[in-house]
Design a protein around this motif. Sequence first.
Motif, PDB file in Angstrom:
ATOM      1  N   ILE A   1       0.870  -1.177   0.000  1.00 45.70           N
ATOM      2  CA  ILE A   1       0.000   0.000   0.000  1.00 45.70           C
ATOM      3  C   ILE A   1       0.906   1.226   0.000  1.00 45.70           C
ATOM      4  O   ILE A   1       2.063   1.151   0.445  1.00 45.70           O
ATOM      5  CB  ILE A   1      -0.956   0.022   1.220  1.00 45.70           C
ATOM      6  N   PRO A   2       0.415   2.367  -0.498  1.00 46.97           N
ATOM      7  CA  PRO A   2       1.285   3.552  -0.596  1.00 46.97           C
ATOM      8  C   PRO A   2       1.928   3.927   0.735  1.00 46.97           C
ATOM      9  O   PRO A   2       3.116   4.287   0.769  1.00 46.97           O
ATOM     10  CB  PRO A   2       0.328   4.654  -1.068  1.00 46.97           C
ATOM     11  N   GLY A   3       1.187   3.816   1.839  1.00 49.62           N
ATOM     12  CA  GLY A   3       1.704   4.196   3.153  1.00 49.62           C
ATOM     13  C   GLY A   3       2.915   3.376   3.577  1.00 49.62           C
ATOM     14  O   GLY A   3       3.693   3.781   4.436  1.00 49.62           O
ATOM     15  N   GLU A   4       3.086   2.206   2.977  1.00 47.37           N
ATOM     16  CA  GLU A   4       4.244   1.363   3.277  1.00 47.37           C
ATOM     17  C   GLU A   4       5.344   1.544   2.241  1.00 47.37           C
ATOM     18  O   GLU A   4       6.525   1.658   2.564  1.00 47.37           O
ATOM     19  CB  GLU A   4       3.814  -0.112   3.222  1.00 47.37           C
ATOM     20  N   THR A   5       4.930   1.541   0.972  1.00 50.95           N
ATOM     21  CA  THR A   5       5.903   1.536  -0.123  1.00 50.95           C
ATOM     22  C   THR A   5       6.612   2.893  -0.266  1.00 50.95           C
ATOM     23  O   THR A   5       7.841   2.949  -0.385  1.00 50.95           O
ATOM     24  CB  THR A   5       5.195   1.171  -1.452  1.00 50.95           C
ATOM     25  N   ILE A   6       5.825   3.978  -0.243  1.00 48.24           N
ATOM     26  CA  ILE A   6       6.398   5.294  -0.560  1.00 48.24           C
ATOM     27  C   ILE A   6       7.429   5.763   0.481  1.00 48.24           C
ATOM     28  O   ILE A   6       8.498   6.273   0.105  1.00 48.24           O
ATOM     29  CB  ILE A   6       5.275   6.338  -0.789  1.00 48.24           C
ATOM     30  N   PRO A   7       7.186   5.584   1.803  1.00 49.03           N
ATOM     31  CA  PRO A   7       8.241   5.976   2.749  1.00 49.03           C
ATOM     32  C   PRO A   7       9.567   5.258   2.487  1.00 49.03           C
ATOM     33  O   PRO A   7      10.648   5.838   2.646  1.00 49.03           O
ATOM     34  CB  PRO A   7       7.660   5.577   4.110  1.00 49.03           C
ATOM     35  N   LYS A   8       9.508   4.003   2.031  1.00 56.04           N
ATOM     36  CA  LYS A   8      10.747   3.274   1.723  1.00 56.04           C
ATOM     37  C   LYS A   8      11.427   3.855   0.486  1.00 56.04           C
ATOM     38  O   LYS A   8      12.656   3.913   0.408  1.00 56.04           O
ATOM     39  CB  LYS A   8      10.448   1.788   1.495  1.00 56.04           C
ATOM     40  N   VAL A   9      10.613   4.283  -0.474  1.00 58.82           N
ATOM     41  CA  VAL A   9      11.162   4.925  -1.674  1.00 58.82           C
ATOM     42  C   VAL A   9      11.891   6.211  -1.267  1.00 58.82           C
ATOM     43  O   VAL A   9      13.034   6.468  -1.680  1.00 58.82           O
ATOM     44  CB  VAL A   9      10.020   5.240  -2.680  1.00 58.82           C
ATOM     45  N   ILE A  10      11.228   7.002  -0.435  1.00 61.28           N
ATOM     46  CA  ILE A  10      11.818   8.285  -0.010  1.00 61.28           C
ATOM     47  C   ILE A  10      13.097   8.046   0.796  1.00 61.28           C
ATOM     48  O   ILE A  10      14.109   8.722   0.588  1.00 61.28           O
ATOM     49  CB  ILE A  10      10.767   9.108   0.776  1.00 61.28           C
ATOM     50  N   ASP A  11      13.090   7.051   1.661  1.00 58.25           N
ATOM     51  CA  ASP A  11      14.292   6.725   2.453  1.00 58.25           C
ATOM     52  C   ASP A  11      15.471   6.357   1.560  1.00 58.25           C
ATOM     53  O   ASP A  11      16.606   6.722   1.840  1.00 58.25           O
ATOM     54  CB  ASP A  11      14.013   5.541   3.393  1.00 58.25           C
ATOM     55  N   PHE A  12      15.183   5.628   0.478  1.00 59.03           N
ATOM     56  CA  PHE A  12      16.282   5.235  -0.417  1.00 59.03           C
ATOM     57  C   PHE A  12      16.954   6.465  -1.042  1.00 59.03           C
ATOM     58  O   PHE A  12      18.178   6.532  -1.139  1.00 59.03           O
ATOM     59  CB  PHE A  12      15.765   4.307  -1.532  1.00 59.03           C
ATOM     60  N   PHE A  13      16.142   7.431  -1.456  1.00 64.30           N
ATOM     61  CA  PHE A  13      16.703   8.586  -2.175  1.00 64.30           C
ATOM     62  C   PHE A  13      17.313   9.635  -1.235  1.00 64.30           C
ATOM     63  O   PHE A  13      18.120  10.450  -1.675  1.00 64.30           O
ATOM     64  CB  PHE A  13      15.616   9.255  -3.029  1.00 64.30           C
ATOM     65  N   LYS A  14      16.915   9.619   0.024  1.00 71.47           N
ATOM     66  CA  LYS A  14      17.294  10.696   0.956  1.00 71.47           C
ATOM     67  C   LYS A  14      18.788  11.014   0.991  1.00 71.47           C
ATOM     68  O   LYS A  14      19.173  12.179   0.987  1.00 71.47           O
ATOM     69  CB  LYS A  14      16.800  10.364   2.364  1.00 71.47           C
ATOM     70  N   PRO A  15      19.683  10.019   1.012  1.00 73.57           N
ATOM     71  CA  PRO A  15      21.109  10.344   1.120  1.00 73.57           C
ATOM     72  C   PRO A  15      21.685  11.020  -0.123  1.00 73.57           C
ATOM     73  O   PRO A  15      22.791  11.545  -0.080  1.00 73.57           O
ATOM     74  CB  PRO A  15      21.785   8.969   1.296  1.00 73.57           C
ATOM     75  N   TYR A  16      20.953  11.013  -1.243  1.00 78.07           N
ATOM     76  CA  TYR A  16      21.516  11.533  -2.496  1.00 78.07           C
ATOM     77  C   TYR A  16      20.981  12.931  -2.780  1.00 78.07           C
ATOM     78  O   TYR A  16      19.808  13.201  -2.548  1.00 78.07           O
ATOM     79  CB  TYR A  16      21.148  10.611  -3.659  1.00 78.07           C
ATOM     80  N   SER A  17      21.853  13.788  -3.297  1.00 77.14           N
ATOM     81  CA  SER A  17      21.332  15.091  -3.715  1.00 77.14           C
ATOM     82  C   SER A  17      21.050  15.017  -5.210  1.00 77.14           C
ATOM     83  O   SER A  17      21.932  15.172  -6.044  1.00 77.14           O
ATOM     84  CB  SER A  17      22.299  16.215  -3.357  1.00 77.14           C
ATOM     85  N   MET A  18      19.801  14.759  -5.520  1.00 79.94           N
ATOM     86  CA  MET A  18      19.390  14.553  -6.912  1.00 79.94           C
ATOM     87  C   MET A  18      18.970  15.873  -7.540  1.00 79.94           C
ATOM     88  O   MET A  18      18.417  16.742  -6.885  1.00 79.94           O
ATOM     89  CB  MET A  18      18.208  13.588  -6.956  1.00 79.94           C
ATOM     90  N   ASP A  19      19.223  15.978  -8.843  1.00 78.44           N
ATOM     91  CA  ASP A  19      18.814  17.181  -9.586  1.00 78.44           C
ATOM     92  C   ASP A  19      17.424  17.026 -10.178  1.00 78.44           C
ATOM     93  O   ASP A  19      16.765  18.018 -10.503  1.00 78.44           O
ATOM     94  CB  ASP A  19      19.815  17.454 -10.713  1.00 78.44           C
ATOM     95  N   ALA A  20      16.996  15.792 -10.381  1.00 79.55           N
ATOM     96  CA  ALA A  20      15.664  15.533 -10.954  1.00 79.55           C
ATOM     97  C   ALA A  20      15.338  14.063 -10.741  1.00 79.55           C
ATOM     98  O   ALA A  20      16.233  13.249 -10.481  1.00 79.55           O
ATOM     99  CB  ALA A  20      15.652  15.859 -12.448  1.00 79.55           C
TER     100      ALA A  20
END
Length: 290
Positions: free
Chosen positions: A33-52
């Motif tokens: 469900i989004p409430g489970e999946t999306i926080p994990k997605v955000i956690d994965f990207f957090k350490p990186y400074s992405m431009d897009a």
Amino acid sequence: MLGAIEAGGTKFVCAVGDQNGKVADRIQIPTTIPGETIPKVIDFFKPYSMDAIGIGSFGPIDVNRESPTYGHIMSTPKPGWKDYPLVQTLKNAFGVPIGFHTDVNAAALGEATYGAAEGLDSCLYITVGTGIGAGAIVQGQLLQGHSHPEMGHILVKRHPEDPYQGRCPYHGDCLEGLAAGPAIEERWSEKGIHLADREEVWKLEGYYIAQALMQYILILSPKKIILGGGVMNQKQVFPHIYQYLEKFLKDYVPLPELSEYIVSPALGNDAGITGSLLLAHQALTEKSGR
Ligand code: ADP
Ligand code: ZN
């Protein structure tokens, strides 16, 4: 640094990398469900400074930028995902430009840039898996109109000796209803992977896919057709597709040698994530006006 998400009905593949398709890190997260999946997605990207970030998503999705629900997943039976604002949620989390297309359009872009259609300004990428979908590049652009194409749901002629009724919840015996993985499994009472040596299975599959390709060829005239997805791991389908296509088209339109024209993805399972990196790059260059 670019972020990429291949949002699928069973898993989200997230990656960081560059516009050359080089992946520096990746993860797979189950789609629950989004409430489970999306926080994990955000956690994965957090350490990186992405431009897009680029997203290739399962659909139907709202890709109309003028629409108030742009960036949402639309009608899906997957619990919790109907009307989910995928783009807005990631935009709120990271504040960077976001590219957003269907999973198959992302895969088409990946294959046209670094894969089987490299250097071509036109191609079609079709997946035959849990569902059937296609993405297209026409005159160098990802094909999109009022919404995105849904080429898996076209109507095909039933084989006179196929009693199977089809299982698309919307159309019954549309292409997806007759020829996607779950239809093969229901018709033959066995998963596709265990039917490898049953020639009649793959001949019938070729019959339906060839009809679809005939219509796509007549309407879009793509320069290359790439067939991916789990079912297309059964390589013995290809010769049946070629034979039926020749039979149906009858030389009406000139085509390249079919074994070079209708092929497997050169990027394998990475077509979608590569394309999503490219969608991120497109979003970035659009933003900076280049
Ligand atoms: P999805 O469409 O969910 O992204 P896949 O492309 O793997 O995932 O498609 C899954 C469907 O393809 C299932 O119906 C499965 O039975 C079928 N499938 C997967 N692998 C094979 C295979 N090697 N041979 C035949 N059918 C397969
Ligand atoms: Zn349908």
